[in-house]
Design an enzyme around this catalytic site. Sequence first.
Site, mmCIF file in Angstrom:
data_model
loop_
_atom_site.group_PDB
_atom_site.id
_atom_site.type_symbol
_atom_site.label_atom_id
_atom_site.label_comp_id
_atom_site.label_asym_id
_atom_site.label_seq_id
_atom_site.Cartn_x
_atom_site.Cartn_y
_atom_site.Cartn_z
ATOM 1 N N THR A 59 11.682 -4.969 -9.857
ATOM 2 C CA THR A 59 11.159 -3.515 -9.834
ATOM 3 C C THR A 59 9.768 -3.555 -9.708
ATOM 4 O O THR A 59 9.011 -2.636 -8.889
ATOM 5 C CB THR A 59 11.755 -2.552 -10.754
ATOM 6 N N TYR A 63 19.067 -15.325 -13.914
ATOM 7 C CA TYR A 63 19.176 -13.970 -13.188
ATOM 8 C C TYR A 63 20.373 -13.995 -12.215
ATOM 9 O O TYR A 63 20.287 -14.779 -11.220
ATOM 10 C CB TYR A 63 17.808 -13.739 -12.629
ATOM 11 N N LYS A 106 20.724 -12.625 -17.429
ATOM 12 C CA LYS A 106 20.516 -11.154 -16.978
ATOM 13 C C LYS A 106 21.652 -10.812 -15.974
ATOM 14 O O LYS A 106 21.465 -11.620 -14.692
ATOM 15 C CB LYS A 106 19.051 -10.847 -16.514
ATOM 16 N N ILE A 144 17.675 -5.212 -19.350
ATOM 17 C CA ILE A 144 16.737 -5.330 -18.315
ATOM 18 C C ILE A 144 16.684 -4.118 -17.664
ATOM 19 O O ILE A 144 17.589 -4.028 -16.626
ATOM 20 C CB ILE A 144 16.385 -6.605 -18.097
#
Length: 297
Positions: free
Chosen positions: A49, A137, A165, A204
Site C-alpha cells: 500500500t 507474503y 501474510k 496487515i
Amino acid sequence: MKDFSFTGINLAISTPFDENGKPDHGRLEQLIERYLAAGIRGFVLSSGTGMHVYLSQEESKALVAFGAKVINGRARIIAQTSALLVDDVVERTRHAADSGAGAVMVLPPFFEGPTDDDGVFEFYGAVARAGLPIIGYNVPQAVGVEITPPLLRRLHEIPEFLAVKDSSGDLSKQAALVRTGLPMMNGADPLMPYAMYAGVRGLIWGGANFAPKTCTQFVTAAQEHRWDDAREIWRVLEPAMSLIWEGDYVQSVYAAAEMTGYGAGNPRRPLARLSAKKADALRSALGDLVEREKLAV
C-alpha cells in the site's frame, strides 16, 4: 511455537509523496504521529500500500530508516524488503534490522522465478541469512506463487520464518492455512472479521490508513470476543473495505485517506489519482466513517 509479537493491526502505511513525486518524509512523520495517537501499535514500512514496487532500493531503505527513527520503539515495525535479486533482499533485510525493524515481509520469488516448493524454500532459506524474522507474503494472484499449507509447514523448518501474510482474498484457502496451527496474518481487507474469528494471529491492513480509529475499535472488540460489537463496527467499515478490494486498491486507499483526513498526497506514477466516478462511489461507501474518524477517541 515461535514467539509471535505482531498481533492486532500492523498498518501498511501509505508512503506520502510531495508535489514532485518524491517521498515526503516530513508528511510521513506527521502521519505516523497521527496513527500512533489513533491507537495503531504496529506499522509496515515500504508496504505494498506504500508503493514498495515503485520505490527505488535507496528510497525504500531511507523510508524504513526514517520511519523507524520516528516510531522510536513506540510501535512494532515490519519492513517490506522484497526484490527480484536474492542478494538485494538480504541487503535490504540487514538494513531493516540495523534500522530497528522487528521483522521483514518478503514476497516469494516472482517474475519468472521458481514456482515449485523447493525453489521457494531455498529462496526463504537464503533470505534467512540476514537473521531477521521473516513474514512470507502469499498473494498468488499477483506473483504466481502460492504458499500452500504443506509449503507453510516446510517453511517453518527455517528458524527465521515466523509467519505468512495471506492476501489471496480466498477465505477457504486462508482457513486451510490457519488450520496448520502456525502463525497466520490476514492481509485481505474484506475478510477481516472472518479471519479474526477463524484465528489469525495478526493483521496487515492497508485500508486502516483511512479509518485507523474505527479499525482499532473493531479489532479490540474482536480480540475481546465481543462479536456483537465487532459486527456493528464492521457494518460501518465493510462497504469501503469491500469496494477498495474490487480494483485500483492503492489509488482507492490514497483517495479514501484524503477524504477522512489522513491524506498522503497522490500515489506515485505510473498510478494516477482515482477517477471522479470511482471517487464518488468511494465517498458514498465511506458513509459515516468521515465523521466517525473525527469524533472517535
